[in-house]
Design an enzyme around this catalytic site. Sequence first.
Site, short mmCIF file in Angstrom:
data_model
loop_
_atom_site.label_atom_id
_atom_site.label_comp_id
_atom_site.label_asym_id
_atom_site.label_seq_id
_atom_site.Cartn_x
_atom_site.Cartn_y
_atom_site.Cartn_z
N PRO A 51 0.91 -1.26 -0.01
CA PRO A 51 -0.04 -0.08 -0.17
C PRO A 51 0.79 1.20 0.07
CG PRO A 51 0.27 -0.97 2.10
CD PRO A 51 0.79 -1.75 1.36
N GLY A 52 0.42 2.17 -0.86
CA GLY A 52 1.15 3.54 -0.74
C GLY A 52 0.20 4.73 -0.40
N ARG B 257 -2.22 15.76 -10.99
CA ARG B 257 -2.86 14.52 -11.33
C ARG B 257 -4.03 14.75 -12.08
NH1 ARG B 257 -5.37 12.16 -7.44
NH2 ARG B 257 -5.32 10.21 -8.26
N TYR C 117 -4.59 12.57 -15.45
CA TYR C 117 -5.53 11.60 -15.61
C TYR C 117 -6.79 11.73 -15.15
CZ TYR C 117 -2.58 9.89 -11.88
OH TYR C 117 -1.66 9.78 -10.77
N CYS D 200 0.69 28.72 -17.11
CA CYS D 200 0.27 29.22 -18.61
C CYS D 200 -0.25 28.01 -19.25
CB CYS D 200 1.38 29.86 -19.30
SG CYS D 200 1.93 31.24 -18.67
N TYR E 30 1.28 11.13 -3.97
CA TYR E 30 1.64 11.49 -5.56
C TYR E 30 1.72 12.91 -5.85
CZ TYR E 30 0.93 6.64 -6.02
OH TYR E 30 1.24 5.19 -5.84
#
Length: 460
Positions: free
Chosen positions: A319-320, A358, A362, A389, A419
């Site tokens: 797990p992270g 993030r 995605y 920009c 992340y």
Amino acid sequence: MSRFVHPAGDRHAEMLPQERPPQAPADLNRIHPEIWPRTSGRTDGALTIGGVDVRDLAEQYGTPLYVLDEDDVRSRMRDYASAFAGSEVHYAGKAFLCKEMVRWLDAEGLSLDVASGGELAVALAVGFPPERITMHGNNKSEAELTRALEIGVGHIVVDSYEEIARLGYLADKYGKRPDVMIRVTTGVEAHTHEFIATAHDDQKFGLSLNTGAAAEAVRRILALPQLNLVGLHSHIGSQIVDTAGFEVAARRLTTLLVAIKEEHGVVLPELDLGGGYGIAYTPDEVAPDVKEIADSLREIVAKVCTGAGLPVPKLTVEPGRGIVGPGGISLYTVGTVKDVEGLRTYVSVDGGMSDNVRTALYGAEYTTLLASRESHAQPMLSRVVGKHCESGDIIVRDHYLPGDLAPGDLLAVAATGAYCRSLASNYNYLPKPAVVAVRNGQSRVIVQGETEDDLLRGQL
């Protein structure tokens, strides 16, 4: 018709009415416990984390700012250790890593996964036991493998035929015999974004079970006396909330264990099912229960192995996000509030895709709230954007915020512990923010924020 960006589709496609954001919540000031750090609350209207007022954090450290709830993170470490008692829990360092995080892992008895020489260096800098480190990576350099051998990391997960040969050569050169695992792509369809699904055959990680590459890797490793094959590894993706994929991967890996025994007479003692356990980013999401995951994985592995006459291997998970994600928030100061009539209000803050890529990368979804005060103003559909920009510089795509939001207000974005800092950049020459840990009414810097001098250092 108003235009809204669909996170999984054409960024310029018009959304159908039923795809519009949900109605505004009844209470814009509510702190959903499933999303925000476990010690979150409000005092005098302001958001508090770990007993610390975010207004004080902004005044002392500035914004943008990453805030990490130490009690939250360490309690989740204990949750995983308890749920997987008797198995190995390796924290996936790529989610977020710094010296203090490694100290917490050591104190809570967890092991560590690293995916580069740099991550390995962080762990070694604070004396983390190398035998509790697993080395990952699809293209480990000779220097990285050499260092891993020299210090004696617990496991090296091999990812290609070339790496098997390279590691065998280096092990012979330095008189080492490392414990290795094979990263197997199991062909499991993880219900997640294409960029974070990692077990289908057409991608860069691992050796395919379907094509026979994994079985061939077993043959090549067993032919090298310099390498000690101890198990198989699989990682099906990230931000996964459906446990069915893990169960399918476990079944396929244990089937390979049976085939290895039949062909080679070898019983591998370890099975690593990776990580990728999801968390809740929005109120309509539900994170998987850690104990249910643990019980389910142990049951399926035991059932398949026992049925095949194999001893049950030692199980490892990685797990992270599930450990560090919910305990982190990002804190911003509002700069401009721009109403685009008939569409939405654009709320610009002093960070952006340099501290949280993030959403642009995605289509990640987030929850935000007015953190420096409470408000009972009418809700306005807002898009929280950064100062870069790029028109894709979006932090929170569509969210309701109070209609009296003004420059100088503080916004907090939930569940950014994983992340965001790891993927941070200096785009447009913005310095990376500091990371501050809070606990029991106290705060301290665990990663220093960058300055303009830092950005210029090294330039000739």
